[in-house]
Motif scaffolding. Structure first.
Motif, PDB file in Angstrom:
ATOM      1  N   SER A  31       2.419  15.843  13.356  1.00  0.00           N
ATOM      2  CA  SER A  31       0.966  15.411  13.610  1.00  0.00           C
ATOM      3  C   SER A  31       0.220  16.550  12.540  1.00  0.00           C
ATOM      4  N   GLN A  32       0.690  17.716  12.637  1.00  0.00           N
ATOM      5  CA  GLN A  32      -0.187  18.693  12.003  1.00  0.00           C
ATOM      6  C   GLN A  32       0.161  18.644  10.442  1.00  0.00           C
ATOM      7  N   VAL A  33       1.126  17.871   9.853  1.00  0.00           N
ATOM      8  CA  VAL A  33       1.361  17.746   8.573  1.00  0.00           C
ATOM      9  C   VAL A  33       0.474  16.622   8.342  1.00  0.00           C
ATOM     10  N   LEU A  34       0.177  15.622   8.758  1.00  0.00           N
ATOM     11  CA  LEU A  34      -0.436  14.668   8.497  1.00  0.00           C
ATOM     12  C   LEU A  34      -1.969  14.928   8.580  1.00  0.00           C
ATOM     13  N   ALA A  35      -2.242  15.810   9.801  1.00  0.00           N
ATOM     14  CA  ALA A  35      -3.823  16.291   9.671  1.00  0.00           C
ATOM     15  C   ALA A  35      -4.297  17.378   8.698  1.00  0.00           C
ATOM     16  N   ASP A  36      -3.337  17.927   8.150  1.00  0.00           N
ATOM     17  CA  ASP A  36      -3.566  18.961   7.158  1.00  0.00           C
ATOM     18  C   ASP A  36      -3.702  18.523   5.778  1.00  0.00           C
ATOM     19  N   ARG A  37      -3.432  17.109   5.563  1.00  0.00           N
ATOM     20  CA  ARG A  37      -3.262  16.727   4.066  1.00  0.00           C
ATOM     21  C   ARG A  37      -4.752  16.761   3.435  1.00  0.00           C
ATOM     22  N   ARG A  38      -4.385  17.273   2.033  1.00  0.00           N
ATOM     23  CA  ARG A  38      -5.577  17.451   1.085  1.00  0.00           C
ATOM     24  C   ARG A  38      -6.014  15.992   0.591  1.00  0.00           C
ATOM     25  N   HIS A  39      -4.961  15.419   0.400  1.00  0.00           N
ATOM     26  CA  HIS A  39      -5.035  13.946  -0.115  1.00  0.00           C
ATOM     27  C   HIS A  39      -4.404  12.960   1.031  1.00  0.00           C
ATOM     28  N   ARG A  40      -4.854  11.723   0.859  1.00  0.00           N
ATOM     29  CA  ARG A  40      -4.345  10.567   1.705  1.00  0.00           C
ATOM     30  C   ARG A  40      -4.264   9.385   0.994  1.00  0.00           C
ATOM     31  N   ASN A  41      -2.933   8.926   1.355  1.00  0.00           N
ATOM     32  CA  ASN A  41      -2.610   7.720   0.888  1.00  0.00           C
ATOM     33  C   ASN A  41      -3.226   6.372   1.876  1.00  0.00           C
ATOM     34  N   ALA A  42      -3.230   5.105   1.540  1.00  0.00           N
ATOM     35  CA  ALA A  42      -3.571   4.051   2.329  1.00  0.00           C
ATOM     36  C   ALA A  42      -3.084   3.998   3.788  1.00  0.00           C
ATOM     37  N   ALA A  43      -1.835   4.238   3.983  1.00  0.00           N
ATOM     38  CA  ALA A  43      -0.841   4.150   5.288  1.00  0.00           C
ATOM     39  C   ALA A  43      -0.282   5.686   5.447  1.00  0.00           C
ATOM     40  N   ALA A  44      -0.124   5.643   6.809  1.00  0.00           N
ATOM     41  CA  ALA A  44       0.821   6.899   7.197  1.00  0.00           C
ATOM     42  C   ALA A  44       1.398   6.671   8.480  1.00  0.00           C
ATOM     43  N   ILE A  52      10.728  19.957   3.956  1.00  0.00           N
ATOM     44  CA  ILE A  52       9.958  19.774   2.888  1.00  0.00           C
ATOM     45  C   ILE A  52       8.622  19.254   3.227  1.00  0.00           C
ATOM     46  N   ARG A  53       7.879  19.785   2.103  1.00  0.00           N
ATOM     47  CA  ARG A  53       6.314  19.151   2.311  1.00  0.00           C
ATOM     48  C   ARG A  53       6.225  17.904   1.755  1.00  0.00           C
ATOM     49  N   LEU A  54       4.969  17.422   2.059  1.00  0.00           N
ATOM     50  CA  LEU A  54       4.583  16.026   1.765  1.00  0.00           C
ATOM     51  C   LEU A  54       4.787  15.765   0.103  1.00  0.00           C
ATOM     52  N   ARG A  73       4.640   9.278  -0.485  1.00  0.00           N
ATOM     53  CA  ARG A  73       5.006  10.508  -0.262  1.00  0.00           C
ATOM     54  C   ARG A  73       5.830  10.727   1.032  1.00  0.00           C
ATOM     55  N   LEU A  74       6.700  11.578   1.380  1.00  0.00           N
ATOM     56  CA  LEU A  74       7.575  11.946   2.296  1.00  0.00           C
ATOM     57  C   LEU A  74       7.673  13.549   2.639  1.00  0.00           C
ATOM     58  N   SER A  75       7.627  13.684   3.942  1.00  0.00           N
ATOM     59  CA  SER A  75       7.781  14.898   4.533  1.00  0.00           C
ATOM     60  C   SER A  75       8.860  15.043   5.491  1.00  0.00           C
ATOM     61  N   VAL A  76       9.921  15.940   5.532  1.00  0.00           N
ATOM     62  CA  VAL A  76      10.825  16.011   6.666  1.00  0.00           C
ATOM     63  C   VAL A  76      10.496  17.042   7.400  1.00  0.00           C
ATOM     64  N   VAL A  77      10.635  17.004   8.789  1.00  0.00           N
ATOM     65  CA  VAL A  77      10.481  17.812  10.034  1.00  0.00           C
ATOM     66  C   VAL A  77      11.756  17.812  10.771  1.00  0.00           C
ATOM     67  N   SER A  78      12.475  18.863  10.929  1.00  0.00           N
ATOM     68  CA  SER A  78      13.601  18.968  11.985  1.00  0.00           C
ATOM     69  C   SER A  78      13.283  19.761  13.019  1.00  0.00           C
ATOM     70  N   PHE A  79      13.918  19.381  14.109  1.00  0.00           N
ATOM     71  CA  PHE A  79      13.757  20.117  15.404  1.00  0.00           C
ATOM     72  C   PHE A  79      14.866  20.326  16.216  1.00  0.00           C
ATOM     73  N   SER A  80      15.180  21.508  16.955  1.00  0.00           N
ATOM     74  CA  SER A  80      16.219  21.549  17.708  1.00  0.00           C
ATOM     75  C   SER A  80      15.560  22.518  19.154  1.00  0.00           C
ATOM     76  N   ALA A 130       0.750  -1.216   0.081  1.00  0.00           N
ATOM     77  CA  ALA A 130       0.083   0.127  -0.094  1.00  0.00           C
ATOM     78  C   ALA A 130       0.837   1.222   0.008  1.00  0.00           C
ATOM     79  N   PRO A 131       0.348   2.373  -0.784  1.00  0.00           N
ATOM     80  CA  PRO A 131       1.294   3.664  -0.837  1.00  0.00           C
ATOM     81  C   PRO A 131       1.237   4.084   0.644  1.00  0.00           C
ATOM     82  N   LEU A 132       2.296   4.760   1.076  1.00  0.00           N
ATOM     83  CA  LEU A 132       2.738   5.463   2.355  1.00  0.00           C
ATOM     84  C   LEU A 132       2.743   6.887   2.392  1.00  0.00           C
ATOM     85  N   ASP A 133       2.438   7.410   3.468  1.00  0.00           N
ATOM     86  CA  ASP A 133       2.657   8.791   3.718  1.00  0.00           C
ATOM     87  C   ASP A 133       3.449   8.821   4.893  1.00  0.00           C
ATOM     88  N   LEU A 134       4.941   8.991   4.912  1.00  0.00           N
ATOM     89  CA  LEU A 134       5.618   9.094   5.712  1.00  0.00           C
ATOM     90  C   LEU A 134       6.203  10.614   6.077  1.00  0.00           C
TER      91      LEU A 134
END
Length: 281
Positions: free
Chosen positions: A234-247, A198-200, A184-191, A146-150
Motif C-alpha cells: 500500500s505504501q509503495v502505491l501511495a508514495d508514487r511520484r508518477h501514476r499509471n491509469a490503473a493500479a 524491487i522498486r516500481l 510497471r511492477l514492484s515486488v514485495v516479499s514477506f515472512s 490502460a497501463p498498469l501499476d502492479l
C-alpha cells in the motif's frame, strides 16, 4: 482600545470593567471587554448590544492559525516515470476506430405486401449490437489496454519451501512476461517481516530481466506476516511520484496465515486450561 480605571459594566458579560483590562469603546461611548466584543463580532454581530446601532468600525478578530498536518516521509518515491501518454493515446484511438461501429439489423413481420394492398401497422424487430460485442470482441481483446501499476505481495515464509516456492516463481515469470512495456511492477516479499524486493519499474526488456532475477533469488523461511506485506504494498502505491491509469495489488501464497493464527489460538487456550487444572481432550 484602551485601559480604564472606571467602574463600568460590560453589557455582554455583566462583569465590571476594571483597571488594567483591555476594553473596546464603541462609537457612542459604550464600553465592553475586548474579549467579549471580539467573540460577538466573530459570530457575525455588527450591532451594539446596548443601542443596536450598526458599527462602522469593529475590533479585529484573530483568525486561528491552521496547524499543518505532519507529512510522513515518502519512503518509496523512486518509481520509474510512466510511458508517454501520446503513444498510448494513439494506440487507443486506433482501437476505437476498429471496434466503435454499431451494427443494426431489422426483421419485418411480413417480408412483402401485395401491390394494391395496405397495412395500417405491422411489427418490426430491430436488433442492435453495441461496439465491442460479438465479432468485435476479439478485436477489442487484441487492442491496447490502460497501463498498469502492479505490486505483487509474495509469501516466502517457511511453509512455502520446496515445490510451493518453485510454483510461485513460475507464476511470477508468467506475470512478468505478460506485462507490457508501459506497465510497471514492484515486488514485495514477506515472512516474519516484509521488504520491497524491487522498486516500481517499467517492464521493458531490461526491467523484465531484472525482475525475474530478483524473484529467482527469493528463499523461504520464517513465519507468515501477511499484514506487513500488504502495508508495504500500500505504501509503495501511495508514495508514487508518477501514476499509471490503473493500479493493483496481487497477493500470492499458500494461505497458511489463517492456519497459523488458529494454531496459536488453540495452543493459547490449551495452556490456559492446563493452568486452571482442566484436562485437554
Amino acid at each position: 482600545m484602551e485601559t480604564t480605571g472606571a467602574a463600568d459594566v460590560c453589557a455582554i458579560c455583566l462583569d465590571d470593567v476594571g483597571r488594567g483590562q483591555a476594553i473596546f469603546t464603541a462609537e457612542r461611548s459604550h464600553v465592553f471587554h475586548l474579549r467579549c466584543i471580539s467573540d460577538n463580532v466573530a459570530h457575525g454581530n455588527r450591532e451594539c448590544p446596548l443601542c443596536k446601532a450598526t458599527w462602522r468600525d469593529v475590533p479585529a478578530v484573530d483568525k486561528a492559525i491552521p496547524v499543518p498536518r505532519p507529512r510522513h516521509p515518502r519512503v518509496y518515491a523512486d518509481d520509474d516515470p510512466v510511458a508517454a501518454r501520446e503513444a498510448h493515446a494513439q494506440g487507443a484511438g486506433a482501437q476505437a476506430a476498429d471496434v466503435a461501429a454499431m451494427v443494426l439489423k431489422t426483421h419485418c413481420e411480413r417480408p412483402a405486401v401485395p401491390r394494391g394492398a395496405s397495412r395500417d401497422s405491422f411489427a418490426v424487430l430491430v436488433h442492435a449490437r453495441a461496439p465491442g460485442g460479438g465479432e468485435s470482441t476479439a478485436a477489442a481483446a487484441d487492442g491496447p489496454r490502460a497501463p498498469l501499476d502492479l505490486v505483487t505481495v509474495l509469501d516466502v515464509s517457511g511453509s512455502m519451501s520446496g515445490s510451493k516456492l518453485r510454483l510461485l516463481k513460475q507464476a511470477m515469470g508468467f506475470v512478468i512476461d505478460n506485462l507490457g512495456s508501459a506497465d510497471r511492477l514492484s515486488v514485495v516479499s514477506f515472512s516474519d517481516n516484509a521488504r520491497r524486493v524491487i522498486r516500481l519499474a517499467r517492464m521493458s526488456g531490461d526491467g523484465k530481466a531484472s525482475a525475474k532475477r530478483a524473484v529467482e533469488c527469493l528463499a523461504a523461511c520464517g513465519g507468515t506476516n501477511i499484514g506487513s506485506g500488504l502495508r508495504v504494498a500500500s505504501q509503495v502505491l501511495a508514495d508514487r511520484r508518477h501514476r499509471n491509469a490503473a493500479a493493483a495489488v496481487l497477493d500470492s501464497g499458500d494461505g497458511r496465515h489463517g492456519v497459523e493464527v488458529a494454531e496459536r489460538a488453540y495452543a493459547g487456550n490449551k495452556e490456559r486450561r492446563q493452568v486452571m487444572g482442566a484436562t485437554d481432550k
